[in-house]
Design an enzyme around this catalytic site. Structure first.
Site, short mmCIF file in Angstrom:
data_model
loop_
_atom_site.label_atom_id
_atom_site.label_comp_id
_atom_site.label_asym_id
_atom_site.label_seq_id
_atom_site.Cartn_x
_atom_site.Cartn_y
_atom_site.Cartn_z
N GLY A 18 0.83 -1.22 0.00
CA GLY A 18 0.00 0.00 0.00
C GLY A 18 0.85 1.25 0.00
O GLY A 18 1.75 1.40 0.82
N GLY B 245 -0.35 4.49 0.29
CA GLY B 245 -1.03 5.66 0.84
C GLY B 245 -0.10 6.37 1.82
O GLY B 245 1.11 6.20 1.78
N PHE B 246 -0.68 7.14 2.74
CA PHE B 246 0.16 7.90 3.66
C PHE B 246 1.01 6.97 4.53
O PHE B 246 2.20 7.21 4.73
CB PHE B 246 -0.70 8.81 4.54
CG PHE B 246 -1.17 10.03 3.82
CD1 PHE B 246 -0.34 11.11 3.66
CD2 PHE B 246 -2.44 10.08 3.26
CE1 PHE B 246 -0.76 12.24 2.98
CE2 PHE B 246 -2.87 11.21 2.58
CZ PHE B 246 -2.03 12.29 2.43
N GLY B 247 0.40 5.87 5.06
CA GLY B 247 1.15 4.96 5.93
C GLY B 247 2.31 4.31 5.20
O GLY B 247 3.46 4.38 5.64
N VAL C 135 -1.67 -7.61 -3.84
CA VAL C 135 -1.30 -8.76 -3.00
C VAL C 135 -2.55 -9.60 -2.78
O VAL C 135 -3.58 -9.08 -2.35
CB VAL C 135 -0.71 -8.29 -1.66
CG1 VAL C 135 -0.54 -9.46 -0.71
CG2 VAL C 135 0.62 -7.58 -1.90
N GLU D 162 -16.98 19.39 3.69
CA GLU D 162 -16.26 20.01 2.59
C GLU D 162 -17.00 19.85 1.27
O GLU D 162 -17.06 20.78 0.47
CB GLU D 162 -14.83 19.45 2.54
CG GLU D 162 -14.05 19.92 3.78
CD GLU D 162 -12.63 19.39 3.90
OE1 GLU D 162 -11.78 20.10 4.43
OE2 GLU D 162 -12.37 18.24 3.47
N ASP E 203 -5.33 3.38 8.11
CA ASP E 203 -6.75 3.12 8.32
C ASP E 203 -7.07 1.66 8.59
O ASP E 203 -8.15 1.35 9.10
CB ASP E 203 -7.56 3.56 7.08
CG ASP E 203 -7.63 5.08 6.96
OD1 ASP E 203 -7.02 5.77 7.79
OD2 ASP E 203 -8.29 5.56 6.03
N ALA F 135 -5.09 11.09 7.66
CA ALA F 135 -3.75 11.05 7.09
C ALA F 135 -2.63 11.20 8.13
O ALA F 135 -1.66 10.43 8.09
CB ALA F 135 -3.63 12.12 5.99
#
Lengths: 451, 451
Positions: B17, B19-21, B85, B176, B313, B329
């Site tokens: 992954g 993403g941010f992590g 995966v 938003e 997440d 995030a």
């Protein structure tokens, strides 16, 4: 002006298509005493000359698109309608969108062209063309997926097929695609992969005639070929494509037949008239050429229908030098402006001389610091031509924010050799993972041929 | 460092992954004496906090995306692999991508979350969520198509359903989205249509709890609600959605049941763990929470598997104050950095104290000159909060060219109230013309209810 003095309803102009022809017709009519309805199936005008930059990850679709409503927002006499015209009735003077009839006094048809595979429509699956935003995103997906798949592939022959890019058609779009892919392979992606050397990618540009960029002066065609060759593109002229199937491109060069294994074939060869051409011809009795374009009168109207005009890629205008004008943005733009002016003059009881195209020249980008520009009276190449190309394209972008953003993206791409918009997106990239899924069939038992 | 002294192969870190992590874990390991393989099914990192701006036509997908290869290009110890995966084998210490097995010494799983419809998966068709670029483009298509359809619709009741936007979920994304749609209707599109007044659009923001923005201080929730109300958004708290079907949203407010006819329902309510969570739990025996998140140890590893970590997440980390950390995030980023540091420390024979999240605060944009910021020690609202929101989001964008382009787009949007990226694109916009095609069923015999 005439109508505003009496009680007649204003003259109704219906424009079908919001490309260069339709949009510039509408803009020219912005302050006229007419009602304008612009109908397009998309809600934005697309600056097609830069579409190849979306396909190669340099720009985003919105950078070269302008919402039609936004562009025409201040033209209070103009209504934009999102929809597809499915019929034209010259007797009743109306067009049909869905089940709604829209009346016109003057009709301007500017629905443009689409790809043509010269009757081999089954090639499209293997060799997509470049006309719409969706086409560009699909091309982008294929180009960047090819590098990803090559990185994973361990079989050298299959890897080579992933790293072979074949561009069919040596006009401006083909040249620009080939140059951009060469730059991707040699510069942008060079440090990003670990198992492949992206600069080993083979990029073939195929052209049926004896030189690329046939509308340009021969010395510029030579210059373009030399520049592309320096970038590592293999230019093959006098080369006919006889088949594209299952990742094999079959070529004919004179008597010799070759097969090339390539996972990424891009179509920049032929166009034909959009479907509206056929409808229009049937309803008006207009004559079409082989590509389905409507043969128009000296004032761009259809013979016998002085209030129906065809502009842009859908029109075959051959009154200037016996040959049809080329299907490029400046022709469409000038034709749109001419017809709009003609409508205004007619309403004022005046005439206008026949349409005449002013050719300001041709431009094609090759790559970093390299382009060719043929202005007729002067021919430019290399850095000067490249700079000229940039300035002209920025200048003609419709909206100011697009001008700014495109300038910044280009400056960024120039100094870093990076391209930020190289996303692999779209439904196909989600529903199935394309690399492992796409079958590699023919090349399994056919040797790739070096060209 | 340990491994570089002997002949052992370097320690293999596999990150699933980008993403941010995952991305921040990889960045933190860039100079470590380990080999890193980052696997993602997409070729880019997506800056999800700005995805709602793509959905509402302010930014392009590429503006908030960064090609993973490009971001990690200089990390020569890191290999990026495009793929999904499909299995994890803790015994053999390997993950499987397609039919390729990839060995790891340390595994970091950061596959994130997806929407949850609380078991009502059939709602998704009517109320799409916002997690991917494709989601944003689909949301954008629906929002702008709704205005187009309203312009064409002559039946007042149907027109009202096209001009009714329901946003389910009053967290930052819902707030938003509601603010941005209100700005579209009141400002951006106001001059663009001829038959409708876009400012008559009804925008409903529905929240089950007693206030919107529940993670914020109550006074900021109030301020946000007041600001949204000024923009014309109808905020409905303590409101449960009991059904979404055929353009009718059914609500429950206390004992009262209401039906709202709306063609555009947007889901910003719930998330659940990505599919990898289930695989991971089955293979490792890890415990999951109700949302499918993996309950992790104080060092973010899985119980009994000290070399398998879960960040972002997908992780339920409840060691700080008994409650799981929120799926935002900054949490993912800090968790990714922590695990990467832990790996480096372990290899150097050292320890690291348990993970602790440093909460720098929460931000939500409401609209022009209006936002709320809760930094704990200080609470901001209005213009100051709005400016702070802009600066922080620009600062955290990964790549410099994105920072520049987003700044310019925002400046443009601010001064002109325009939004250039409002294209209706995607396969569905092409294969069938959506306005005339989508059936307007239920509302034909049910009266829309005012709320």
């Amino acid at each position: 002006m005439v109508n505003s003095l009496d009680n007649n309803p204003p003259h109704q102009v219906v424009i079908v298509g919001g490309g260069f022809g339709g949009l510039y017709a509408a803009k020219t009519l912005a302050k006229a005493a007419v009602n304008v309805t612009l109908i397009d199936k998309r809600n934005f005008h697309l600056f097609q000359p830069l579409l190849y930059q979306v396909a190669t990850g340099a720009l985003s679709p919105a950078d070269i698109s302008s919402p039609l409503r936004s562009v025409l927002s201040k033209s209070k006499n103009t209504k934009v309608l999102l929809g597809e015209v499915n019929n034209i009735d010259p007797e009743a003077k109306q067009v049909t969108v869905g089940d709604e009839a829209i009346a016109y006094d003057t009709l301007i048809v500017a629905t443009g062209a689409k790809h043509s595979y010269f009757g081999k429509d089954n090639w499209e699956e293997f060799a997509p063309g470049l006309k719409t935003v969706e086409d560009a995103i699909e091309m982008r997906r294929r180009i960047f997926t090819a590098f990803e798949a090559a990185e994973k592939e361990t079989d050298p022959e299959k890897r080579r097929a992933w790293l072979t890019f074949v561009i069919v058609g040596g006009g401006p779009t083909g040249v620009e695609l080939a140059g951009a892919i060469a730059e991707l392979a040699n510069q942008t992606l060079k440090e990003d992969f670990r198992s492949i050397d992206t600069s080993e990618a083979k990029i073939l540009l195929l052209e049926g005639l004896d030189r690329i960029l046939p509308p340009f002066a021969p010395e510029l065609s030579q210059e373009a070929e030399a520049s592309l060759t320096r970038l590592g593109v293999v230019v093959q002229t006098k080369t006919l494509v006889t088949n594209i199937e299952n990742d094999i491109v079959t070529l004919k060069q004179g008597e010799e037949v070759k097969e090339i294994a390539s996972k990424t074939v891009l179509w920049a060869a032929g166009v034909k008239a959009s479907a509206m051409g056929k409808v229009l011809a049937e309803r008006t009795g207009a004559e079409c050429d082989r590509a389905g374009r409507i043969i128009v009168e000296p004032d761009l109207s259809i013979k016998g229908h002085p209030n129906i005009f065809v502009v842009g890629d859908l029109a075959n205008f051959s009154h200037q030098n016996g040959k049809p004008l080329p299907g490029v943005a400046p022709v469409a733009k000038q034709e749109g402006e001419y017809v709009a002016t003609l409508v205004k003059q007619r309403l004022a009881g005046k005439n206008l001389p026949p349409f005449a195209y002013t050719d300001h020249g041709s431009l094609a980008m090759i790559g970093h610091n390299s382009a060719v520009v043929d202005l007729g009276f002067i021919k430019l190449k290399g850095f000067v031509a490249w700079l000229f190309w940039l300035v002209i394209h920025i200048y003609f972008l419709i909206e100011f924010n697009n001008k700014l953003v495109v300038m910044i993206q280009w400056a960024w791409n120039y100094f870093t050799r990076n391209r930020g918009a190289r996303l692999i997106t779209g439904q196909e990239s989600l529903t199935e993972f394309v690399i492992s899924d796409r079958n590699y069939t023919s090349a399994d038992n056919k040797l790739p041929v070096n060209v």
